[in-house]
Design a protein around this motif. Sequence first.
Motif, PDB file in Angstrom:
ATOM      1  N   HIS B 499       0.947  -1.202  -0.444  1.00  9.43           N
ATOM      2  CA  HIS B 499       0.179   0.502  -0.622  1.00  9.43           C
ATOM      3  C   HIS B 499       1.160   1.657   0.055  1.00  9.43           C
ATOM      4  O   HIS B 499       1.839   0.891   0.559  1.00  9.43           O
ATOM      5  N   PRO B 500       0.653   2.240  -1.277  1.00  8.10           N
ATOM      6  CA  PRO B 500       1.435   3.650  -0.407  1.00  8.10           C
ATOM      7  C   PRO B 500       2.021   4.097   0.298  1.00  8.10           C
ATOM      8  O   PRO B 500       2.725   4.475   0.884  1.00  8.10           O
ATOM      9  N   CYS B 535     -10.526   6.752  -1.654  1.00  6.06           N
ATOM     10  CA  CYS B 535      -9.907   5.997  -0.577  1.00  6.06           C
ATOM     11  C   CYS B 535      -9.150   7.321  -0.262  1.00  6.06           C
ATOM     12  O   CYS B 535      -8.820   8.506  -0.395  1.00  6.06           O
ATOM     13  N   PHE B 537      -6.689   8.135   1.524  1.00  3.30           N
ATOM     14  CA  PHE B 537      -5.239   8.071   1.407  1.00  3.30           C
ATOM     15  C   PHE B 537      -4.878   9.209   0.349  1.00  3.30           C
ATOM     16  O   PHE B 537      -3.781   9.802   0.186  1.00  3.30           O
ATOM     17  N   ALA B 538      -6.016   9.524  -0.656  1.00  2.20           N
ATOM     18  CA  ALA B 538      -5.498  10.115  -2.137  1.00  2.20           C
ATOM     19  C   ALA B 538      -5.013  11.195  -1.618  1.00  2.20           C
ATOM     20  O   ALA B 538      -4.213  11.159  -3.155  1.00  2.20           O
ATOM     21  N   CYS B 541      -1.522  10.825  -2.243  1.00  2.00           N
ATOM     22  CA  CYS B 541      -1.117   9.650  -2.498  1.00  2.00           C
ATOM     23  C   CYS B 541       0.049  10.172  -3.658  1.00  2.00           C
ATOM     24  O   CYS B 541      -0.902  10.537  -3.967  1.00  2.00           O
ATOM     25  N   LEU B 543       0.116   8.115  -5.798  1.00  2.00           N
ATOM     26  CA  LEU B 543      -0.295   7.688  -7.381  1.00  2.00           C
ATOM     27  C   LEU B 543      -1.418   7.717  -7.598  1.00  2.00           C
ATOM     28  O   LEU B 543      -2.010   7.299  -7.921  1.00  2.00           O
ATOM     29  N   ALA B 544      -2.300   8.912  -6.844  1.00  2.00           N
ATOM     30  CA  ALA B 544      -3.610   8.641  -6.807  1.00  2.00           C
ATOM     31  C   ALA B 544      -3.512   9.006  -8.289  1.00  2.00           C
ATOM     32  O   ALA B 544      -3.258   9.670  -9.172  1.00  2.00           O
ATOM     33  N   CYS B 548      -9.112   6.139  -8.048  1.00  2.00           N
ATOM     34  CA  CYS B 548      -8.990   6.368  -6.777  1.00  2.00           C
ATOM     35  C   CYS B 548     -10.110   7.240  -5.678  1.00  2.00           C
ATOM     36  O   CYS B 548     -10.658   6.769  -4.898  1.00  2.00           O
ATOM     37  N   VAL B 553     -12.365   1.980  -1.943  1.00  2.00           N
ATOM     38  CA  VAL B 553     -11.620   1.021  -2.626  1.00  2.00           C
ATOM     39  C   VAL B 553     -11.229  -0.657  -1.211  1.00  2.00           C
ATOM     40  O   VAL B 553     -11.387  -0.135  -0.471  1.00  2.00           O
ATOM     41  N   CYS B 565      -6.006  -0.919  -2.232  1.00  2.00           N
ATOM     42  CA  CYS B 565      -5.535   0.262  -3.002  1.00  2.00           C
ATOM     43  C   CYS B 565      -5.389  -0.017  -4.526  1.00  2.00           C
ATOM     44  O   CYS B 565      -5.413  -1.772  -4.990  1.00  2.00           O
ATOM     45  N   LEU B 566      -6.129   0.406  -5.156  1.00  2.00           N
ATOM     46  CA  LEU B 566      -5.772   0.486  -6.660  1.00  2.00           C
ATOM     47  C   LEU B 566      -4.533  -0.008  -7.578  1.00  2.00           C
ATOM     48  O   LEU B 566      -4.860  -1.047  -8.298  1.00  2.00           O
ATOM     49  N   HIS B 567      -3.850   0.057  -7.134  1.00  2.00           N
ATOM     50  CA  HIS B 567      -2.706   0.689  -8.056  1.00  2.00           C
ATOM     51  C   HIS B 567      -1.375  -0.457  -7.203  1.00  2.00           C
ATOM     52  O   HIS B 567       0.157   0.458  -7.070  1.00  2.00           O
TER      53      HIS B 567
HETATM   54  S1  SF4 Z   1      -6.775   3.549  -4.436  1.00  2.00           S
HETATM   55 FE1  SF4 Z   1      -5.143   5.364  -5.316  1.00  2.00          FE
HETATM   56  S2  SF4 Z   1      -5.161   6.740  -3.944  1.00  2.00           S
HETATM   57 FE2  SF4 Z   1      -5.041   5.267  -2.579  1.00  2.00          FE
HETATM   58  S3  SF4 Z   1      -3.807   4.314  -1.474  1.00  2.00           S
HETATM   59 FE3  SF4 Z   1      -3.959   3.534  -3.707  1.00  2.00          FE
HETATM   60  S4  SF4 Z   1      -2.956   4.662  -5.571  1.00  2.00           S
HETATM   61 FE4  SF4 Z   1      -3.107   6.389  -3.599  1.00  2.00          FE
END
Ligand code: SF4
Lengths: 312, 577
Positions: B499-500, B535, B537-538, B541, B543-544, B548, B553, B565-567
């Motif tokens: 997770h980021p 999310c 944390f967006a 983040c 990677l947002a 997201c 999520v 996390c999607l990524h």
């Molecule tokens: S879902 Fe998107 S915003 Fe949330 S942690 Fe993962 S990459 Fe970051």
Amino acid sequence: MTRFLVRRVVAAVPLLLVVSAATFLLVALVPGDAARSIAGRNATPEQVAQVRTELGLDRPVWTQYIDWLGSAINGDLGTSLINQQAVTEQLNARLGATMSLIIGATVVAAVVGVTLGVLGARGGWLGRTVDAASLIGFAVPTFWLALVLVVLLAVKVAAFPALGYTPLGQSPSQWMASLFLPVVTLAVPATASVAKVTRDAVSDAMQRPFVRTLRAAGVPERAIIARHALKNAAVPILTIVGLTFIGALTGAVLIEQIFALPGLGGTAVTATAAGDLPLIQGVVIYFTVIVIAVNLLVDLAYAFFNPRVRVS
Amino acid sequence: MLQGPSAEHWLGTDTLGRDVLSRMLYGISPTASGAAQALIVFLALGIPLGVIAGYRGGLADQVISRVADLALSIPPIIIVLVVIVVSAGRPVAAMASLGVLGAPGLIRVVRAASAAVRDELFVTAAKVSGVSQLRIMRTHVLRRIRGPVVVQASLFGGVALLFQAGLSFLGLLDPDRPTWGAIMGEASTVITQSQWLLIPPGVAITLTVLALGFLGDAVRDASADTDAVATAKASREAASPRTSTATSAALPDPSDYVLSVRELHVHTTSGVPLITDISFDLAAGETVGLVGESGCGKSITALAVLGLTPGGIRIAGGGVYFDGTDLVAGGEAAYRRIRGSGLGYISQDPMAALDPVHTVGSHLNEVLKLRGVGSSAARRERALELLSQVHIADPQRVLKSYPHQISGGMAQRISIAIALAGRPRVLVADEPTTALDVTVQSEILSLLHELQETTGLALLLITHDWGVVADICDRAVVMYAGDVVEVAPAHTVFTAPTHPYTAALLAADPSIEHSGRLPTLPGRVPAPGLWPQGCRFAARCRLATEACSEARVPLIKTSEALSRCLHTDLLKLEKRA
Ligand code: SF4
């Protein structure tokens, strides 16, 4: 422990000196004097001056005080200006009624107040009821309550004597009966304050982190309140019980008057009305000694409940 | 003459045939002015002296406090009576002296409040910037003491009113003025003929004092922390478990674990969510670390597991399964059966965790009694055994000690001993070493580890500290803004976070290998109630993407971990690059 006691008793001496000196000083500072009130409102200046000389009130305040102090150390608090009786004699005769009244009211207030406070601390409707009841108990004038009780229980039902006092030595049952209404009256506002302080102090204690430890260890709520919260709340509760006792001295002045109890408070009022300074001075000393004794007891009780005080 | 209420005289007439209502109204002014005189003196003496004593401290404080203490031990009535004698019954003198005698109470309160202000940083800062002492007193100090002063003044106003009424009732204060007390005094002389006359002045005085009391209470409540007032009862209301769409299918069967948290939601009583959809498991003998910045909901999770959420906070849905039984569904009774015997707890601040007025022995004795250890000799023996189990060198002496006589590290060992008394299978430890010295920290951790090996205890360890995770945890549950964002084995979380948020936490501390503290990241954890829809944390983040923020999520399974996390893939690629 004895050391602690001796130290506290010795520390009380300056208080007595200050209080008695303050009373004398008040006489000198505040406009108007006892001689004028004794001589009466219509007295001529000459008559007032004569009374003043007779009573020795024309001497400087400090000589009067030193004089008084000299005899006071020997247990002589002078004689009443009005009836020439020795002050100590007059007051000792009246100590019993006042102490019965005040101790009775304080005990009732402590027992009922702590019980209500603990029940109230559990919150909910009971807590709100205790809050409301203690507010009302605090707000009702005691002398009014006394009159209402007299009307209801003594005049209408005749369950208790409305007036007078039977000494304990004479008849314990009549002693109880003669004290019932005065003690209840005096205990109402005192119970209100004890209940309020107990409720707040126990609620506070229940918010402390150790309560979580105990709950997590499976200790039931009841035991937490009884064994832990109440003991932690002991210091504020003892303080308020002590203050309640001192407050009851004030209340007694009114209550004794209404119920015609032959106590110190009644003496204080008649002495005040008559401007009898030696007698008032005597009452001041008696009251102060009582207060000192109560504070001492409260201090001892603190040490009993709080290990930190005990160690140091 | 004496008449009850009628259309003509609403409150009846008195012995001289005078209208009671108009006399009562006429009595307001002398009654109120008497109380006001006392109140003015009370405030005029109490506030300045209290501020000087509290704010200046030193000699001034000593002198003022001594005199105030002295004055408090004089019963006011008696001095007031003396004043009445020497002033020939002048009401002003009597009421002013009452004000003087009441002032020490106010001095104490004001002194305490001003001393607190003095110690606070903003005054120090103001001093440095050269603001004059007088202005500090006026702005900061007065602002702070306003609340307590209003409370004290309202109470004293009531006292003064009652006092004044009492003295007039006795006819000691200028009997010709029709104060409420004097009206009652007249009424009392005809009490056998008419009781009605007692009612108007009595009710008037009571209601006035009551109104003053309510005013004081309202002020106090306005300034008090509303959360603390709420009762603990709220947390015990049985919550209806709410089924959630996101992750049920992926989660294992609770009966395989000693403790399983399932889709747990905790809200404030006003409905603000504090933690949402929390799920994790703890197997017998396992150690799970609950990690995250402060404000992420770790402690609330721990308390919810024990059913001990503080007042104003309640479990709104989900389950806590102990040995396959849902405690949330079972309500307080189910929790009560398990607390102490199945679930143990140790807290962050070991000194505060023990009752200061009971000895260590008394704590252990009480808990052992609950566990049915019969005789007091048996309890004592078991207590000594528990103390040596947590490596206390001198158990005989420690049993007799009070909490203030022992060190923080020892207090934590005793907390552990108390928790172990019921032989629990799970120990919830809320940052058990945060408040301790570094050397003591590692001792406590190795003690926990050792106990785990000897007793098969499972440990749920709430921590800030990645070093602790590395040292003793089998798995890490990472929390962010009330969510579980990652669940991963301890050995992969450091090398391959999924997770980021975990990655950022680890990256922000280069010394992570050497048990570093959890670093702070740029930005802040959004407060409960202010969480974004997607999310959480967006906003912080790297990677947002737009996706997201679109919807909630879910926890997604990767090869070793669960990640919200999607990524996750991007994170892996980044790592490899
Ligand atoms: S879902 Fe998107 S915003 Fe949330 S942690 Fe993962 S990459 Fe970051």
